[in-house]
Design a protein around this motif. Structure first.
Motif, mmCIF file in Angstrom:
data_model
loop_
_atom_site.group_PDB
_atom_site.id
_atom_site.type_symbol
_atom_site.label_atom_id
_atom_site.label_comp_id
_atom_site.label_asym_id
_atom_site.label_seq_id
_atom_site.Cartn_x
_atom_site.Cartn_y
_atom_site.Cartn_z
ATOM 1 N N LYS A 175 0.872 -1.180 0.000
ATOM 2 C CA LYS A 175 0.000 0.000 0.000
ATOM 3 C C LYS A 175 0.903 1.222 0.000
ATOM 4 C CE LYS A 175 -3.646 -2.582 0.637
ATOM 5 N NZ LYS A 175 -3.933 -3.411 -0.483
ATOM 6 N N HIS A 184 2.279 5.005 -0.058
ATOM 7 C CA HIS A 184 1.880 6.307 0.467
ATOM 8 C C HIS A 184 3.102 7.185 0.645
ATOM 9 C CE1 HIS A 184 3.287 5.517 4.616
ATOM 10 N NE2 HIS A 184 2.964 4.268 4.322
ATOM 11 N N GLU A 240 7.783 7.616 -1.924
ATOM 12 C CA GLU A 240 6.687 6.871 -1.312
ATOM 13 C C GLU A 240 7.253 5.582 -0.743
ATOM 14 O OE1 GLU A 240 2.869 7.771 -4.076
ATOM 15 O OE2 GLU A 240 4.341 6.410 -4.921
#
Length: 66
Positions: free
Chosen positions: A14, A16, A29
């Motif tokens: 995931k 971010h 990220e």
């Protein structure tokens, strides 16, 4: 993803960026959800190369920034 002869499955990650980035896609990220690893990529090039750190190496890297 291949690094030093190893392949990593990063599909469960995931991605971010930091809350400090301002949301302008001008930072790095990291991906959560990859056991034992911290994948890092350029937010401007999400399909580009990924650097993979161990958690210990990532903590050491961050410690040098402060």
């Amino acid at each position: 993803m291949k690094s030093a002869g190893r392949r990593y499955d990063l599909s469960a990650g995931k991605w971010h960026s930091s809350s400090y980035s301002g949301g302008h896609n001008e930072c790095v990220e990291i991906a959560d959800g990859i056991p034992h690893l911290v994948p890092v990529r350029d937010s401007k090039n999400p399909t580009g190369p990924v650097i993979v750190f161990t958690h210990q190496a990532w903590r050491a890297f961050l410690a040098t920034l402060c």
